[in-house]
Write a protein that holds these residues in place. Structure first.
Motif, PDB file in Angstrom:
ATOM      1  N   GLY A 126       1.058  -1.067  -0.497  1.00  0.00           N
ATOM      2  CA  GLY A 126       0.096   0.004   0.050  1.00  0.00           C
ATOM      3  C   GLY A 126       0.947   1.464  -0.203  1.00  0.00           C
ATOM      4  N   LEU A 127       0.420   1.933   1.115  1.00  0.00           N
ATOM      5  CA  LEU A 127       0.870   3.586   0.969  1.00  0.00           C
ATOM      6  C   LEU A 127       2.929   3.312   1.527  1.00  0.00           C
ATOM      7  CD1 LEU A 127      -1.673   5.793   1.604  1.00  0.00           C
ATOM      8  CD2 LEU A 127      -0.610   5.380  -0.557  1.00  0.00           C
ATOM      9  N   GLY A 128       3.122   2.037   2.344  1.00  0.00           N
ATOM     10  CA  GLY A 128       4.440   2.095   2.691  1.00  0.00           C
ATOM     11  C   GLY A 128       4.942   1.912   1.482  1.00  0.00           C
ATOM     12  N   ARG A 129       5.049   1.246   0.373  1.00  0.00           N
ATOM     13  CA  ARG A 129       5.811   1.387  -0.293  1.00  0.00           C
ATOM     14  C   ARG A 129       5.713   3.185  -1.044  1.00  0.00           C
ATOM     15  NH1 ARG A 129       8.522  -1.700  -2.062  1.00  0.00           N
ATOM     16  NH2 ARG A 129       6.633  -3.085  -2.273  1.00  0.00           N
ATOM     17  N   GLU A 167      11.113   5.516  -0.926  1.00  0.00           N
ATOM     18  CA  GLU A 167      11.982   7.367  -0.787  1.00  0.00           C
ATOM     19  C   GLU A 167      13.478   6.603   0.170  1.00  0.00           C
ATOM     20  OE1 GLU A 167      11.217  11.689   1.432  1.00  0.00           O
ATOM     21  OE2 GLU A 167      10.228   9.418   2.762  1.00  0.00           O
ATOM     22  N   GLN A 168      12.858   5.336   0.648  1.00  0.00           N
ATOM     23  CA  GLN A 168      14.664   4.699   1.327  1.00  0.00           C
ATOM     24  C   GLN A 168      15.406   4.533  -0.079  1.00  0.00           C
ATOM     25  OE1 GLN A 168      13.347   1.637   3.311  1.00  0.00           O
ATOM     26  NE2 GLN A 168      12.761   2.529   5.493  1.00  0.00           N
ATOM     27  N   THR A 169      15.071   3.456  -0.752  1.00  0.00           N
ATOM     28  CA  THR A 169      15.462   3.236  -2.208  1.00  0.00           C
ATOM     29  C   THR A 169      16.461   4.451  -2.522  1.00  0.00           C
ATOM     30  OG1 THR A 169      14.214   1.790  -2.694  1.00  0.00           O
ATOM     31  CG2 THR A 169      15.671   2.284  -4.252  1.00  0.00           C
ATOM     32  N   ILE A 170      16.154   5.775  -2.686  1.00  0.00           N
ATOM     33  CA  ILE A 170      16.144   6.964  -3.067  1.00  0.00           C
ATOM     34  C   ILE A 170      17.410   7.539  -2.420  1.00  0.00           C
ATOM     35  CG2 ILE A 170      15.972   9.271  -3.676  1.00  0.00           C
ATOM     36  CD1 ILE A 170      12.704   8.008  -5.127  1.00  0.00           C
ATOM     37  N   ARG A 171      17.596   7.720  -0.956  1.00  0.00           N
ATOM     38  CA  ARG A 171      18.172   8.310  -0.538  1.00  0.00           C
ATOM     39  C   ARG A 171      19.581   7.166  -0.163  1.00  0.00           C
ATOM     40  NH1 ARG A 171      15.878   7.279   4.671  1.00  0.00           N
ATOM     41  NH2 ARG A 171      16.773   4.874   4.743  1.00  0.00           N
ATOM     42  N   ASP A 172      19.198   5.450  -0.252  1.00  0.00           N
ATOM     43  CA  ASP A 172      20.837   4.542  -0.278  1.00  0.00           C
ATOM     44  C   ASP A 172      21.600   4.369  -1.508  1.00  0.00           C
ATOM     45  OD1 ASP A 172      19.732   3.443   2.034  1.00  0.00           O
ATOM     46  OD2 ASP A 172      18.382   2.110   0.958  1.00  0.00           O
ATOM     47  N   ARG A 173      20.491   4.926  -2.794  1.00  0.00           N
ATOM     48  CA  ARG A 173      21.385   5.219  -3.639  1.00  0.00           C
ATOM     49  C   ARG A 173      21.621   6.879  -4.100  1.00  0.00           C
ATOM     50  NH1 ARG A 173      16.712   1.876  -8.321  1.00  0.00           N
ATOM     51  NH2 ARG A 173      17.438  -0.252  -6.962  1.00  0.00           N
ATOM     52  N   SER A 174      21.831   7.542  -3.644  1.00  0.00           N
ATOM     53  CA  SER A 174      22.311   8.940  -3.908  1.00  0.00           C
ATOM     54  C   SER A 174      24.105   8.642  -3.719  1.00  0.00           C
ATOM     55  CB  SER A 174      21.620  10.038  -2.698  1.00  0.00           C
ATOM     56  OG  SER A 174      22.022   9.084  -0.898  1.00  0.00           O
ATOM     57  N   ASP A 175      24.650   8.317  -2.647  1.00  0.00           N
ATOM     58  CA  ASP A 175      25.543   7.798  -2.874  1.00  0.00           C
ATOM     59  C   ASP A 175      26.311   6.981  -4.020  1.00  0.00           C
ATOM     60  OD1 ASP A 175      26.042   9.010  -0.392  1.00  0.00           O
ATOM     61  OD2 ASP A 175      25.470   7.723   0.505  1.00  0.00           O
ATOM     62  N   ALA A 176      25.127   5.977  -5.119  1.00  0.00           N
ATOM     63  CA  ALA A 176      25.729   5.223  -6.216  1.00  0.00           C
ATOM     64  C   ALA A 176      26.782   6.309  -6.950  1.00  0.00           C
ATOM     65  CB  ALA A 176      24.683   4.530  -6.469  1.00  0.00           C
ATOM     66  N   ASP A 177      27.302   5.397  -8.169  1.00  0.00           N
ATOM     67  CA  ASP A 177      28.434   5.819  -9.086  1.00  0.00           C
ATOM     68  C   ASP A 177      26.771   6.604 -10.415  1.00  0.00           C
ATOM     69  OD1 ASP A 177      29.933   6.234 -11.325  1.00  0.00           O
ATOM     70  OD2 ASP A 177      30.345   4.519 -11.315  1.00  0.00           O
ATOM     71  N   SER A 199      23.298   4.985 -12.194  1.00  0.00           N
ATOM     72  CA  SER A 199      21.850   4.832 -11.506  1.00  0.00           C
ATOM     73  C   SER A 199      21.656   6.354 -12.049  1.00  0.00           C
ATOM     74  CB  SER A 199      22.053   5.301  -9.893  1.00  0.00           C
ATOM     75  OG  SER A 199      21.402   5.425  -9.486  1.00  0.00           O
ATOM     76  N   TRP A 200      20.114   6.054 -12.328  1.00  0.00           N
ATOM     77  CA  TRP A 200      20.029   7.244 -12.720  1.00  0.00           C
ATOM     78  C   TRP A 200      19.231   7.923 -11.677  1.00  0.00           C
ATOM     79  CZ3 TRP A 200      18.655   9.875 -16.140  1.00  0.00           C
ATOM     80  CH2 TRP A 200      17.474  10.648 -16.801  1.00  0.00           C
ATOM     81  N   TYR A 227       7.767   9.745  -8.231  1.00  0.00           N
ATOM     82  CA  TYR A 227       9.214   9.023  -8.331  1.00  0.00           C
ATOM     83  C   TYR A 227      10.136  10.143  -8.500  1.00  0.00           C
ATOM     84  CZ  TYR A 227      14.140   7.881  -9.620  1.00  0.00           C
ATOM     85  OH  TYR A 227      16.014   8.537  -9.940  1.00  0.00           O
ATOM     86  N   HIS A 228       9.867  10.967  -8.921  1.00  0.00           N
ATOM     87  CA  HIS A 228      10.987  12.674  -9.777  1.00  0.00           C
ATOM     88  C   HIS A 228      10.576  13.674  -8.690  1.00  0.00           C
ATOM     89  CE1 HIS A 228      11.169  10.868 -13.823  1.00  0.00           C
ATOM     90  NE2 HIS A 228      12.518  11.355 -13.929  1.00  0.00           N
ATOM     91  N   LEU A 229       9.033  13.089  -8.314  1.00  0.00           N
ATOM     92  CA  LEU A 229       9.069  14.716  -6.842  1.00  0.00           C
ATOM     93  C   LEU A 229       9.686  14.072  -5.633  1.00  0.00           C
ATOM     94  CD1 LEU A 229       7.491  16.617  -5.427  1.00  0.00           C
ATOM     95  CD2 LEU A 229       5.952  15.323  -5.339  1.00  0.00           C
ATOM     96  N   LEU A 230       9.501  12.322  -5.423  1.00  0.00           N
ATOM     97  CA  LEU A 230      11.028  12.471  -4.064  1.00  0.00           C
ATOM     98  C   LEU A 230      12.139  12.420  -4.245  1.00  0.00           C
ATOM     99  CD1 LEU A 230       8.401   9.241  -3.169  1.00  0.00           C
ATOM    100  CD2 LEU A 230       9.026  10.561  -1.993  1.00  0.00           C
ATOM    101  N   VAL A 231      12.896  12.091  -6.018  1.00  0.00           N
ATOM    102  CA  VAL A 231      13.945  12.437  -5.999  1.00  0.00           C
ATOM    103  C   VAL A 231      14.543  15.003  -6.006  1.00  0.00           C
ATOM    104  CG1 VAL A 231      16.289  12.633  -7.746  1.00  0.00           C
ATOM    105  CG2 VAL A 231      14.031  10.672  -7.414  1.00  0.00           C
TER     106      VAL A 231
END
Length: 199
Positions: free
Chosen positions: A108-111, A116-126, A130-131, A175-179
């Motif tokens: 549900g809305l927990g997605r 948001e956690q995935t975006i945070r985790d990928r912020s340090d990626a190459d 990573s898009w 997705y883009h809004l959360l980024v």
């Protein structure tokens, strides 16, 4: 909360502890606490329980490494159960699942919180791999431009597209809004706080 306000006598020295992911609101597990486990939970900041099968204290993660960092502990209206909101480190279930209640991860809305956690985790990626990292490296102005583009595409899909197209474009917009929020060191909670103030 004051542990003295909890009625351990009603349950023979134990209270039910419903454990919930503080970000996704997914129910992770049901466990039990005696007074010592509740005190240790409040003092240590990590969820500690009373194991009925072992007959003693049990801190989540002592053997698995999967821990539950406590965000809050809230008693129910009768004072004989608590809601333990946590930030899980690893899985809550001993079967290596996120939750003891089924296989779903943040339904549900927990997605949105999981995204948001995935975006945070990928912020340090190459950024070349990573898009999300590439977008974040481009800065808030470029990300805001993407939000505008996705907003227009969502509006067009809403006016003239089918349901699948609208759902797809809306997903891109969210997705883009959360980024964008992440690029400004903000989170979805900042938006939810505004919505709550307007309710």
């Amino acid at each position: 909360m004051n542990p003295d306000d909890i009625d351990f006598d009603k349950g023979g020295g134990l209270i039910a502890a419903v454990v919930q992911d503080a970000a996704t609101l997914q129910v992770l597990m049901l466990a039990y606490m005696d007074r010592a486990a509740l005190d240790e939970t409040l003092e240590s900041g990590e969820a500690t329980f009373f194991s009925r099968s072992r007959g003693g204290r049990w801190r989540k993660g002592e053997t698995s490494g999967d821990r539950l960092k406590v965000v809050s502990v809230t008693p129910d209206c009768d004072g004989d159960a608590v809601l333990v909101r946590v930030e899980p480190v690893g899985n809550a279930c001993h079967l290596n699942r996120v939750s003891c209640f089924g296989d779903a991860d943040a339904p549900g809305l927990g997605r949105l919180a999981r995204l948001e956690q995935t975006i945070r985790d990928r912020s340090d990626a190459d950024p070349s791999e990573s898009w999300t990292a590439k977008l974040l490296a481009s800065g808030p102005k470029r990300i805001a431009q993407k939000v505008g583009e996705e907003g227009v595409e969502t509006a067009l899909a809403g006016a003239a597209g089918d349901e699948a197209e609208l759902a797809s474009e809306a997903a891109d917009l969210i997705y883009h809004l959360l980024v964008l929020l992440r690029s400004r060191d903000m989170s979805l909670q900042d938006v939810l706080d505004v919505l709550e103030s307007r309710a």
